[in-house]
Design an enzyme around this catalytic site. Structure first.
Site, PDB file in Angstrom:
ATOM      1  N   LYS A  13      24.670   8.287 -13.347  1.00  0.00           N
ATOM      2  CA  LYS A  13      25.730   7.751 -14.226  1.00  0.00           C
ATOM      3  C   LYS A  13      26.843   8.771 -14.433  1.00  0.00           C
ATOM      4  O   LYS A  13      28.017   8.456 -14.316  1.00  0.00           O
ATOM      5  CB  LYS A  13      25.163   7.382 -15.615  1.00  0.00           C
ATOM      6  CG  LYS A  13      24.093   6.330 -15.603  1.00  0.00           C
ATOM      7  CD  LYS A  13      23.609   6.027 -17.010  1.00  0.00           C
ATOM      8  CE  LYS A  13      22.933   7.195 -17.707  1.00  0.00           C
ATOM      9  NZ  LYS A  13      21.684   7.653 -17.076  1.00  0.00           N
ATOM     10  N   ARG A  88      22.643   2.869 -25.537  1.00  0.00           N
ATOM     11  CA  ARG A  88      21.308   3.019 -24.969  1.00  0.00           C
ATOM     12  C   ARG A  88      20.307   2.115 -25.672  1.00  0.00           C
ATOM     13  O   ARG A  88      19.126   2.114 -25.302  1.00  0.00           O
ATOM     14  CB  ARG A  88      20.850   4.470 -25.127  1.00  0.00           C
ATOM     15  CG  ARG A  88      21.016   5.305 -23.854  1.00  0.00           C
ATOM     16  CD  ARG A  88      20.425   6.658 -24.134  1.00  0.00           C
ATOM     17  NE  ARG A  88      20.078   7.432 -22.980  1.00  0.00           N
ATOM     18  CZ  ARG A  88      20.846   8.409 -22.472  1.00  0.00           C
ATOM     19  NH1 ARG A  88      22.025   8.654 -22.962  1.00  0.00           N
ATOM     20  NH2 ARG A  88      20.401   9.101 -21.447  1.00  0.00           N
ATOM     21  N   ARG A 127      18.323  18.633 -10.577  1.00  0.00           N
ATOM     22  CA  ARG A 127      19.637  18.685 -11.232  1.00  0.00           C
ATOM     23  C   ARG A 127      19.870  20.070 -11.828  1.00  0.00           C
ATOM     24  O   ARG A 127      18.994  20.658 -12.452  1.00  0.00           O
ATOM     25  CB  ARG A 127      19.708  17.627 -12.347  1.00  0.00           C
ATOM     26  CG  ARG A 127      20.951  17.806 -13.207  1.00  0.00           C
ATOM     27  CD  ARG A 127      21.361  16.557 -13.936  1.00  0.00           C
ATOM     28  NE  ARG A 127      20.394  16.087 -14.919  1.00  0.00           N
ATOM     29  CZ  ARG A 127      20.536  14.962 -15.602  1.00  0.00           C
ATOM     30  NH1 ARG A 127      21.579  14.173 -15.397  1.00  0.00           N
ATOM     31  NH2 ARG A 127      19.627  14.589 -16.479  1.00  0.00           N
ATOM     32  N   ARG A 160      18.196  21.698 -17.226  1.00  0.00           N
ATOM     33  CA  ARG A 160      18.132  21.263 -18.630  1.00  0.00           C
ATOM     34  C   ARG A 160      16.679  21.184 -19.091  1.00  0.00           C
ATOM     35  O   ARG A 160      15.815  20.744 -18.343  1.00  0.00           O
ATOM     36  CB  ARG A 160      18.765  19.870 -18.764  1.00  0.00           C
ATOM     37  CG  ARG A 160      20.249  19.903 -18.940  1.00  0.00           C
ATOM     38  CD  ARG A 160      20.896  18.545 -18.749  1.00  0.00           C
ATOM     39  NE  ARG A 160      20.248  17.447 -19.466  1.00  0.00           N
ATOM     40  CZ  ARG A 160      20.712  16.194 -19.437  1.00  0.00           C
ATOM     41  NH1 ARG A 160      21.793  15.892 -18.733  1.00  0.00           N
ATOM     42  NH2 ARG A 160      20.111  15.244 -20.092  1.00  0.00           N
TER      43      ARG A 160
HETATM   44  P1  ADP Z   1      22.643  10.686 -15.103  1.00  0.00           P
HETATM   45  O1  ADP Z   1      24.000  10.980 -15.675  1.00  0.00           O
HETATM   46  O2  ADP Z   1      22.434   9.222 -14.796  1.00  0.00           O
HETATM   47  O3  ADP Z   1      21.524  11.260 -15.920  1.00  0.00           O
HETATM   48  P2  ADP Z   1      23.459  12.554 -12.979  1.00  0.00           P
HETATM   49  O4  ADP Z   1      24.805  12.000 -12.583  1.00  0.00           O
HETATM   50  O5  ADP Z   1      23.456  13.817 -13.746  1.00  0.00           O
HETATM   51  O6  ADP Z   1      22.559  11.416 -13.686  1.00  0.00           O
HETATM   52  O7  ADP Z   1      22.616  12.735 -11.635  1.00  0.00           O
HETATM   53  C1  ADP Z   1      21.270  13.234 -11.658  1.00  0.00           C
HETATM   54  C2  ADP Z   1      21.053  14.197 -10.496  1.00  0.00           C
HETATM   55  O8  ADP Z   1      21.117  13.496  -9.249  1.00  0.00           O
HETATM   56  C3  ADP Z   1      22.123  15.297 -10.410  1.00  0.00           C
HETATM   57  O9  ADP Z   1      21.487  16.466  -9.959  1.00  0.00           O
HETATM   58  C4  ADP Z   1      23.124  14.760  -9.382  1.00  0.00           C
HETATM   59  O10 ADP Z   1      23.796  15.830  -8.722  1.00  0.00           O
HETATM   60  C5  ADP Z   1      22.204  13.989  -8.425  1.00  0.00           C
HETATM   61  N1  ADP Z   1      22.833  12.795  -7.862  1.00  0.00           N
HETATM   62  C6  ADP Z   1      23.742  11.965  -8.448  1.00  0.00           C
HETATM   63  N2  ADP Z   1      24.078  10.941  -7.634  1.00  0.00           N
HETATM   64  C7  ADP Z   1      23.360  11.120  -6.497  1.00  0.00           C
HETATM   65  C8  ADP Z   1      23.231  10.379  -5.260  1.00  0.00           C
HETATM   66  N3  ADP Z   1      23.915   9.249  -5.054  1.00  0.00           N
HETATM   67  N4  ADP Z   1      22.373  10.858  -4.340  1.00  0.00           N
HETATM   68  C9  ADP Z   1      21.653  11.988  -4.559  1.00  0.00           C
HETATM   69  N5  ADP Z   1      21.713  12.718  -5.691  1.00  0.00           N
HETATM   70  C10 ADP Z   1      22.549  12.302  -6.647  1.00  0.00           C
HETATM   71  P1  AMP Z   2      22.043  12.235 -21.201  1.00  0.00           P
HETATM   72  O1  AMP Z   2      22.864  13.461 -21.050  1.00  0.00           O
HETATM   73  O2  AMP Z   2      22.877  10.973 -21.200  1.00  0.00           O
HETATM   74  O3  AMP Z   2      20.907  12.169 -20.207  1.00  0.00           O
HETATM   75  O4  AMP Z   2      21.379  12.319 -22.662  1.00  0.00           O
HETATM   76  C1  AMP Z   2      20.486  13.348 -23.010  1.00  0.00           C
HETATM   77  C2  AMP Z   2      19.731  12.984 -24.283  1.00  0.00           C
HETATM   78  O5  AMP Z   2      20.681  12.838 -25.371  1.00  0.00           O
HETATM   79  C3  AMP Z   2      18.960  11.671 -24.252  1.00  0.00           C
HETATM   80  O6  AMP Z   2      17.680  11.808 -23.654  1.00  0.00           O
HETATM   81  C4  AMP Z   2      18.894  11.338 -25.749  1.00  0.00           C
HETATM   82  O7  AMP Z   2      17.913  12.127 -26.409  1.00  0.00           O
HETATM   83  C5  AMP Z   2      20.256  11.795 -26.253  1.00  0.00           C
HETATM   84  N1  AMP Z   2      21.250  10.695 -26.183  1.00  0.00           N
HETATM   85  C6  AMP Z   2      22.371  10.641 -25.399  1.00  0.00           C
HETATM   86  N2  AMP Z   2      23.027   9.483 -25.593  1.00  0.00           N
HETATM   87  C7  AMP Z   2      22.306   8.778 -26.513  1.00  0.00           C
HETATM   88  C8  AMP Z   2      22.449   7.499 -27.117  1.00  0.00           C
HETATM   89  N3  AMP Z   2      23.467   6.675 -26.811  1.00  0.00           N
HETATM   90  N4  AMP Z   2      21.502   7.125 -28.023  1.00  0.00           N
HETATM   91  C9  AMP Z   2      20.489   7.932 -28.348  1.00  0.00           C
HETATM   92  N5  AMP Z   2      20.278   9.119 -27.793  1.00  0.00           N
HETATM   93  C10 AMP Z   2      21.173   9.566 -26.889  1.00  0.00           C
END
Ligand code: ADP
Ligand code: AMP
Length: 213
Positions: A13, A88, A127, A160
């Site tokens: 995302k 969420r 990541r 993280r």
């Molecule tokens: P989210 O925001 O949904 O938690 P991220 O955008 O941070 O996810 O992506 C999670 C991990 O996967 C990161 O390490 C990112 O670089 C990697 N990633 C994102 N999109 C792709 C893809 N299409 N293919 C492979 N790896 C990806």
């Molecule tokens: P993210 O960076 O989007 O993966 O979010 C990391 C963490 O932040 C999640 O696992 C939740 O604990 C908290 N968080 C982020 N967005 C929300 C939301 N909209 N509602 C509740 N918790 C959130």
């Protein structure tokens, strides 16, 4: 244009939201990033949110909704935004729908980045995030030019705390229970679009651009 990114944690995302924000000149709003900035600055909100985040739980709606509504009221959001990680839960979505409805407005697209659970743990354990500018990388799929150093600002990259496998499994469970119902919610509103998040990130983005126009 007002866009919501849906999908499991690690689906991509944030990666796609950043690309959308750049191409369409929209602010990228990540509630996770807002919480992490608060944790870094040791604010009261940050300390409260950390308790939940470390366990892979959601931060309570009361805290999250207020932050988001304050943020989208900013001047830079008047032409739209990309929401990444909000809503969420169904109550969060309802608050957003109501707040927009009061201004005769609504979300234009909810983009579900679809990635099966089997791929998620690998995505998350690989990541790496920049502590300073928030850029994200993947050690295999999206590596930085220099190991563990952010291409954009030169700071150190970290894994993280909530990306460790035991927490990821909990976050996935929470996703299925509390966030996945939003797919039906936005389908009913006629704005849900699904993209195949297992593809290469540029191919996923091409699918999204074909939807947004
Ligand atoms: P989210 O925001 O949904 O938690 P991220 O955008 O941070 O996810 O992506 C999670 C991990 O996967 C990161 O390490 C990112 O670089 C990697 N990633 C994102 N999109 C792709 C893809 N299409 N293919 C492979 N790896 C990806
Ligand atoms: P993210 O960076 O989007 O993966 O979010 C990391 C963490 O932040 C999640 O696992 C939740 O604990 C908290 N968080 C982020 N967005 C929300 C939301 N909209 N509602 C509740 N918790 C959130």
């Amino acid at each position: 244009m007002k866009i919501i990114m849906l999908g499991a944690p690690g689906a991509g995302k944030g990666t796609q939201a950043k690309l959308i924000a750049e191409k369409y000149s929209l602010p990228h709003i990540s509630t996770g990033d807002i919480f992490r900035a608060n944790i870094k600055n040791q604010t009261e909100l940050g300390m409260e949110a950390k308790k939940y985040m470390d366990e892979g739980k959601l931060v309570p709606d009361e805290l999250t909704v207020k932050i988001l509504l304050d943020r989208v009221a900013n001047e830079d959001c008047k032409n739209g935004y990309v929401l990444d990680g909000f809503p969420r839960t169904i109550p969060q979505a309802e608050v957003l729908t109501k707040a927009l409805g009061e201004m005769n407005d609504a979300i234009d697209f909810a983009i579900d980045v679809d990635v099966p659970d089997e791929n998620i743990v690998n995505r998350m354990s690989g990541r790496r995030a920049c502590v300073t500018c928030g850029a994200t990388y993947h050690i295999v799929h999206v590596p930085p030019k220099k190991e563990n150093i952010c291409d954009k600002c030169g700071s150190e990259l970290i894994l993280r705390d909530d990306d460790k496998p035991e927490t990821v499994l909990n976050r996935l469970k929470v996703y299925h229970e509390q966030t996945q119902p939003l797919i039906d919610y936005y389908t009913a509103k006629g704005v849900l679009r699904t993209v195949d998040g297992t593809k290469d990130m540029n191919d996923v983005f091409a699918e999204i651009v074909a939807i947004l126009g």
